[in-house]
Structures are given as C-alpha cells and as structure tokens.
Write an enzyme that holds these catalytic residues in place. Structure first.
Site, PDB file in Angstrom:
ATOM      1  N   ASP A 104      -5.393  22.005   9.138  1.00  0.00           N
ATOM      2  CA  ASP A 104      -5.715  20.956   8.178  1.00  0.00           C
ATOM      3  C   ASP A 104      -6.453  21.467   6.942  1.00  0.00           C
ATOM      4  OD1 ASP A 104      -5.853  18.223   7.317  1.00  0.00           O
ATOM      5  OD2 ASP A 104      -5.758  17.692   9.439  1.00  0.00           O
ATOM      6  N   TRP A 164      -1.975   7.950   9.851  1.00  0.00           N
ATOM      7  CA  TRP A 164      -2.942   7.271   8.980  1.00  0.00           C
ATOM      8  C   TRP A 164      -4.262   7.243   9.725  1.00  0.00           C
ATOM      9  CZ3 TRP A 164       1.373   3.280   8.456  1.00  0.00           C
ATOM     10  CH2 TRP A 164       1.607   2.625   9.665  1.00  0.00           C
ATOM     11  N   ASN A 215       0.846  -1.193   0.000  1.00  0.00           N
ATOM     12  CA  ASN A 215       0.000   0.000   0.000  1.00  0.00           C
ATOM     13  C   ASN A 215       0.881   1.242   0.000  1.00  0.00           C
ATOM     14  OD1 ASN A 215      -2.795   1.113   0.208  1.00  0.00           O
ATOM     15  ND2 ASN A 215      -1.795   2.221   1.873  1.00  0.00           N
ATOM     16  N   GLU A 249      -1.091   1.159  -5.654  1.00  0.00           N
ATOM     17  CA  GLU A 249      -1.178   2.531  -6.149  1.00  0.00           C
ATOM     18  C   GLU A 249      -0.125   2.805  -7.236  1.00  0.00           C
ATOM     19  OE1 GLU A 249      -1.564   1.798  -2.892  1.00  0.00           O
ATOM     20  OE2 GLU A 249      -3.326   2.894  -2.197  1.00  0.00           O
ATOM     21  N   TYR A 299       0.132  10.177   4.197  1.00  0.00           N
ATOM     22  CA  TYR A 299      -0.310  10.477   5.554  1.00  0.00           C
ATOM     23  C   TYR A 299       0.711  11.415   6.180  1.00  0.00           C
ATOM     24  CZ  TYR A 299      -2.111   5.713   4.514  1.00  0.00           C
ATOM     25  OH  TYR A 299      -2.649   4.600   3.915  1.00  0.00           O
ATOM     26  N   ARG A 300       0.250  12.524   6.720  1.00  0.00           N
ATOM     27  CA  ARG A 300       1.206  13.496   7.265  1.00  0.00           C
ATOM     28  C   ARG A 300       2.011  12.894   8.416  1.00  0.00           C
ATOM     29  NH1 ARG A 300      -3.508  16.261  10.222  1.00  0.00           N
ATOM     30  NH2 ARG A 300      -3.173  15.561  12.362  1.00  0.00           N
TER      31      ARG A 300
END
Ligand SMILES: Cc1cc2nc3c(=O)[nH]c(=O)nc-3n(C[C@H](O)[C@H](O)[C@H](O)COP(=O)(O)O)c2cc1C
Ligand SMILES: [Mn+2]
Length: 488
Positions: free
Chosen positions: A283, A186, A168, A234, A172-173
C-alpha cells in the site's frame, strides 16, 4: 482547451517530451511496478507500455508523477493558479450590495458551466459486451511480491446515495478475484462504504449498483480521489478543474452515468450481504495492508473503446505518483480550509507522512489555546479526520521546509505540556492502531507559548543578524574572496 480524453493528454505529454513509450515486452506481474517505481523516484516521464505480457491493451503509468506534469494536467503554470481560482469563487459567496451582486453573476454563470453534462453517446461504449468477456483480457497489475493478486488501482467507482440519489465517485482499489468478480475496497469512512451501509440497512438481500470507469482526461480521472463533502458530485469539481463540463453517458445495464470519454467501463453490482477476504496489498504506507473483509463487485457488462488504454498507478514506498496528486489536492483545497479557519496560514503533508500520518499547519495565533482548536478542527474536517499527527506551528515557520519545521517545532515544545492525545476514527490502513479504524491521534502545539497559556518564562527571539551589518558585509564580501572556500 480541456483535454478531450486520456490519449489527447498523452499526445500533449509526448510533444513536451514527458512520455516514454516502452516497446519491450514487460510483465504486468511485478515488472511494470519495478520499472515505474524507478522512474517515479527519478522524477521521470509518464510511461506507455505498448506490449504488456499476456494482453493486447497498452498500460499507462506515472501519468502525473511530477509537479510539472500535474501542472500540464491542470493546464496551469503552477498549482497556485488553481488555488486562486478556488479563492475567487469563495470570495463571491456573500455579496454585500447590489453592485457586488451584479459582479457575482458572471462567476455564478461560470460555476454553472462546470456541471456535468449528459450526452447521448460516448467512446467508452464503442464496444458493449454482456457475454464472453473477462477481466483477464486486461493487463491488470500485480504490483508487489506479497500482493494477494492483481489489483485495479485507479478506478472511478460510481454509486448513488440510496437516500438522496446523489452520485459519488471514489477511487477504491479492486482486487481481481476472477473473470467477472473483484473486491471493493472502500474503506470504512469513505462515501462508497456509506452508500453500501445505507443500502444494506434497508435490505440485506439487495444489491447496490456500481459502475467503474477507468482512464479519462486527467482532471476527470482524478475525480475519485478528490476529498469533496458527501453528496457533492466529484465530477462537478473535475469540470471546474478542466474548465469544461465532464460529459456523461448512461450505462447500458445500470442506472448510473460514466464519463463518455473513459477508456473502459465495468457495470455491475455489489451484493449487500456478501463479504470476502481482500488483500494483502502493498500500500501507499510503504507496507502491506493485510487481509480484511470487503464487499464484492460483480460485473455484468463491460464497455470500452475499440482500442482501449489501461490507466493505472502504483502505490508503495513514498514518494509515488499519489504524492503528487495529494499535493495538488492540498494546494487546491487550502483556500477552502482557510475560509473555514482563517487563522490557518499554510499546510503541508510531506511525502513521508503518507497524507494520513502527518499534517503540519501554520497558524496566526490570536487567542490562547488556538493551536488546539485548530487540531480539533482538522480532526473533524472531512478525510482530514484521519490525520494521526497534527503539528501546529506559528505563522512564521515555513511548513514547506521540513528542516525548518523540525528545528523550530522541537525547540518550541515542552512535550508533556504541548502534546495532546485524542481517540477517534483512524485510517483503515493504519497497521499500528489498536483496532482497525479506531485508535488515537496526537496533536503537537509547537506555537510560541503565551502567558495566558500558563507559560511563565520569556519566549526568546529567533536569532537574526541586523540589516546594517549584513549590508556592510555584503559590500566587502567580494574582497574577502570567501566564495570558493572549500569545506574541510
Ligand atoms: C491510487 C489511489 C488508491 C486509493 N485506494 C483506495 C482504496 O483502496 N480504498 C479507499 O477507501 N481509498 C482509496 N484511496 C483514497 C480515496 O480515493 C480518497 O480518499 C477519496 O477521496 C475517496 O472518495 P470519497 O470521499 O468519495 O469516498 C486511494 C487513492 C489513491 C490516489
Ligand atoms: Mn465523495
């Protein structure tokens, strides 16, 4: 020809006058955000900060922050080109006869040619460091004043499903905690979190190997953002987008592969029993997401190019760069949605709806209750499950035109009758939800109501002038000299 890497794309942007170099020293703490925010909102160029304060590594922001640059990134004239390529693959999936089977072969061969390819060596490993390295060398941004620290915002976080071994890639920050430790944000429903929980259920004391790649050619860099189904790679989809396979090299210290052309790679692990306070972070909702408990990433090896670039992005009050990425995803995945739900005509996620808050869907209704069926479909379709408000309109409403949607949708509803609430998973970032990750969602059926749906009146026609009158007025319009009429 696919872009070789990030710098190859930057050269292209520079040639097209779509890149601005900033040679003045600016601070990765707040200043780069303020500059980038202004430039994104003005539809301006990609930015290369050559002298970030406190680091020798240049920073790239606003890489694909306009539709024009997104088209350049995907090497198309318009996103519709990518959508039609997606459609052409969907169309070949069930051949009817021999002839169709034969016609399908080149398509399948083409698809086969997009699978990621392992290579022996890559620029991302020009320098390999297992000691004496620190994240402090990198110009990681603190974006907004109340942020809990510096955050890596555009990583490709790579893990393997502990059950299936499938890869995967997620964006994700990562909050920088110290020289070799970061947060791993995540969110609950994301695939990385699923891998984490699956590994933890086997052994709480164990570790999950993680590799984080940063900066690559644009289609590869976007891999982690693509909402593809679990266990679908991906990087395969990136290969499809760039029409050339993503080349991967094996990491030095973990059993994972990373794009060979990446700028920087962090190798390490998440300790399965460990959680730490992460946040706050300004955000993409335009608000701070508050502190929460998230896993911790430990870096044991750092590899990079001899002269790495640091690619990052800013999220905050919309629109930001992520809107243009999300919009491209919306266009590219629409054919896939339509394959599953053929009544869907078009879909729009306006910037102010920040993806998870609002999806407007137009449908061609052919049976009673179909708008509600579509809402339920969306609430069970991958990440679209998190959509807080689904607004369904008829096929003749242009969902891309917010004014038309507001006008027609509000005229079409009897609120008590046409609004439906459901409970279920909601976005981790939804600060209004009753609980983190769990809350209600609303569907609005703004289609014309049918007698079969209990509507007893007569639904009126929309006002439109008849063609004959229009053309008579067209013919004398010039004579009337009304074009220059000023509004009072
Ligand atoms: C700039 C940017 C930052 C993001 N940050 C996060 C994040 O911190 N946590 C998260 O779960 N998703 C984040 N996302 C969204 C995920 O990347 C996206 O949902 C992706 O499809 C997840 O991949 P997955 O389905 O393989 O888990 C971010 C997206 C963008 C564009
Ligand atoms: Mn995934």
């Amino acid at each position: 020809m696919a872009y070789r890497d990030l710098r190859d794309f930057l050269h292209k942007l520079e040639k097209k006058d779509e890149l601005k170099r900033v040679s003045t020293e600016v601070d990765p703490i707040l200043e780069i955000t303020e500059i980038t925010d202004r430039v994104v909102k003005a539809g301006g160029p990609a930015l290369l900060f050559e002298r970030p304060k406190g680091s020798r590594i240049p920073v790239v922001t606003n890489l694909v922050g306009t539709e024009r640059r997104m088209n350049l990134a995907l090497e198309v004239e318009s996103l519709e080109e990518v959508a039609s390529r997606v459609r052409s693959f969907i169309d070949v999936q069930s051949p009817q006869g021999l002839l169709e089977k034969v016609k399908m072969l080149p398509k399948l061969a083409e698809l086969g040619s997009f699978f990621p390819k392992s290579v022996r060596s890559g620029e991302c490993q020009e320098v390999v460091r297992t000691e004496n390295f620190s994240l402090d060398e990198f110009p990681v941004l603190q974006c907004w004043p109340q942020d809990g620290g510096r955050y890596i915002t555009w990583p490709m976080v790579i893990t393997k499903n502990p059950e299936t071994g499938k890869r995967n890639v997620g964006c994700y920050r990562m909050q920088v905690f110290d020289e070799r430790t970061t947060g791993m944000h995540w969110q609950t429903q994301k695939h990385g979190a699923e891998h984490f929980r699956s590994a933890r259920s086997k052994n709480r004391e164990g570790r999950l190997e993680v590799a984080v790649a940063m900066g690559a050619d644009p289609a590869t860099a976007m891999a982690g953002i693509l909402p593809v189904p679990p266990d679908m790679d991906e990087f395969l989809f990136s290969g499809f987008l760039r029409r050339d396979p993503v080349e991967l090299v094996t990491c030095k210290t973990v059993d994972l592969e990373v794009p060979a052309n990446a700028e920087i790679v962090l190798e390490g692990y998440v300790q399965l029993g460990e959680m730490r306070t992460e946040g706050p972070f300004g955000d993409h909702t335009g608000f701070y997401s508050l502190e929460g408990q998230f896993p911790v990433f430990h870096i044991q090896c750092l590899t990079h190019r001899r002269d790495p670039l640091y690619l990052t992005t800013i999220v905050g009050p919309p629109p930001q760069e992520d809107y243009f990425i999300g919009h491209a995803i919306e266009r590219v995945f629409l054919p896939v949605m339509k394959m599953q739900y053929p009544e869907i005509v078009d879909v729009a996620m306006p910037a102010e709806g920040i993806f998870q808050n609002l999806m407007i869907v137009s449908i061609r209704k052919s049976y009673p209750g179909q708008a509600r069926k579509v809402m339920n479909a969306i609430w069970s379709l991958g990440q679209a499950m998190l959509t807080k408000v689904v607004l369904v309109v008829d096929h003749d409403v242009n969902v891309q035109d917010a004014r038309e949607v507001v006008w027609k949708a509000l005229c079409a509803i009897d609120p008590e009758r046409d609004i439906q609430f459901v409970l279920g998973p909601v976005d981790t970032l939804d600060h209004a939800a009753r609980r983190q990750d769990f809350g209600s969602k609303m569907g609005i059926d703004a289609t014309r109501k049918w007698p079969e749906e209990g509507y007893e009146g007569r639904w009126p026609d929309e006002i439109k002038m008849d063609a004959a009158t229009r053309s008579r007025v067209d013919a004398i319009w010039h004579q009337l000299k009304l074009d220059g009429t000023k509004k009072r």
